[in-house]
Design a protein around this motif. Sequence first.
Motif: not given
Length: 477
Positions: A429-434
């Motif tokens: 997961a990247d920051e946007e997904t989180a």
Amino acid sequence: MSLLHPDARLVDAVTGDVLGGAALTAEVAAVTAALAGLTPGVVFARMSTDAAAVTRYLGTWDAARPVALLDPALPGRTLADLVDRFAPAVVLGLDARPAVGEAEKAVAEAPEGYREIGHPVLGRLWERETPPEFPPHPDLGVLLATSGSTGDPKLVRLSRSAVLANTAAIVDALGITGAEVAASTLPFFYSFGMSVLNSHLSAGATVLLESGGLTARPFWTAVNAYGVTSLACVPYQYEMLRRLRFDPAKYPTLRTLTQAGGRLRPELVADFHQRMAAVGGRLFVMYGQTEAAPRLTTLPAGRLADKIGSVGPAVPGGALSVRLEDGSETTEPGVTGEIWYRGPNVMLGYAETAADLALGDEQGGVLRTGDLGRLDEDGYLYISGRLKRFGKVFGVRLNLDDIEAMLRDRGPAAVVSGDDKVVVWLEGADEETARGTATDLAERLNLHWSGFDIRATDALPLLPNGKIDYRTLEAAS
């Protein structure tokens, strides 16, 4: 009764060596005879994926000696602690190697009260110098750890009759014949792996010994070279197979997939069912627990399309019911409660010390699974989660399994309880997904987004049996 059919075979995928028929029977008999000269009592066996480990297991069984199947990657200190707790008469497989990709752990020197022997048949072993204080119960057959290679596991006490009953039930439910060739996709110290080994050897089939794993090219080369007909996998392995773009058409002899060891996402069930059906093959979805030796249900491949989400009816000889909070039991369709199982394959009980090995049947053939589920009008089981997998956020009680189900479209995920938070671990997961995941869960559960701690990981930690290692995630949360 022996677990070994006279026609059964073991094939080493690396060397091509075949051990079967009279030769395999003779090697097993040699183990049985060798054990007769050693201290009586429970045998601990480190179970690597090789013919020597399998013949030691089968020979111990034929000697009517209870055998604990242990992970060969256990650190020496952990093995010594288990020996101290359970006081086995003999420890076999001290030269056993862990699976490819696992760190080899040195085995400690013989504990106090044991002598080390280099046996001509059994290999390097520890023998207890005096008989155990607590002789094992005569019905005891197999001991399996409850928590992989971590923690302070209890041992599940399986009777000989329970192991034989479940083995026969699986041969019946899956239609296993002597023509089958099963690859060792799972370790034999894990209950599902043990069950694959038992069911195929007892049916006179072939077991291909291959420890490289599904992501290694030699594994798939061996599948074709040795005519593998079936693979048994846990959910995480199916996730891997999808990423590997598994195509059964590339493996002409492969016609059966089986799944247990946790809940497989319904979309993956449908996906792999379609892949196998396209080549005239089958997918069997099953539900099991080590405490049931280990398989409780089997969803017939022919009913899978109209029973997506189910794990099927009880295996032959077993029965399912749902227990409600008021203590009553029901088989009424659609009622959700704790799943109870009755059958001849239910464990005798647990063991936490050597004294427990002398105990008889404490279960009466009844297993309270700790899982929540419901039955449909045909007696097919649908599992909805764990009875105790709950967390609290701002005082609100949440089912962690339900939250995992909400995250299915985001890839592999694991949910654990934190300090007044739900901690969600997402692979890659990247920051946007989180941020999006926290917002989505907050909206769906009507809670503030700050109650959800979303963390990225390259890969979820797994136990040796392929299940998610929640204990490690909880410690990191």
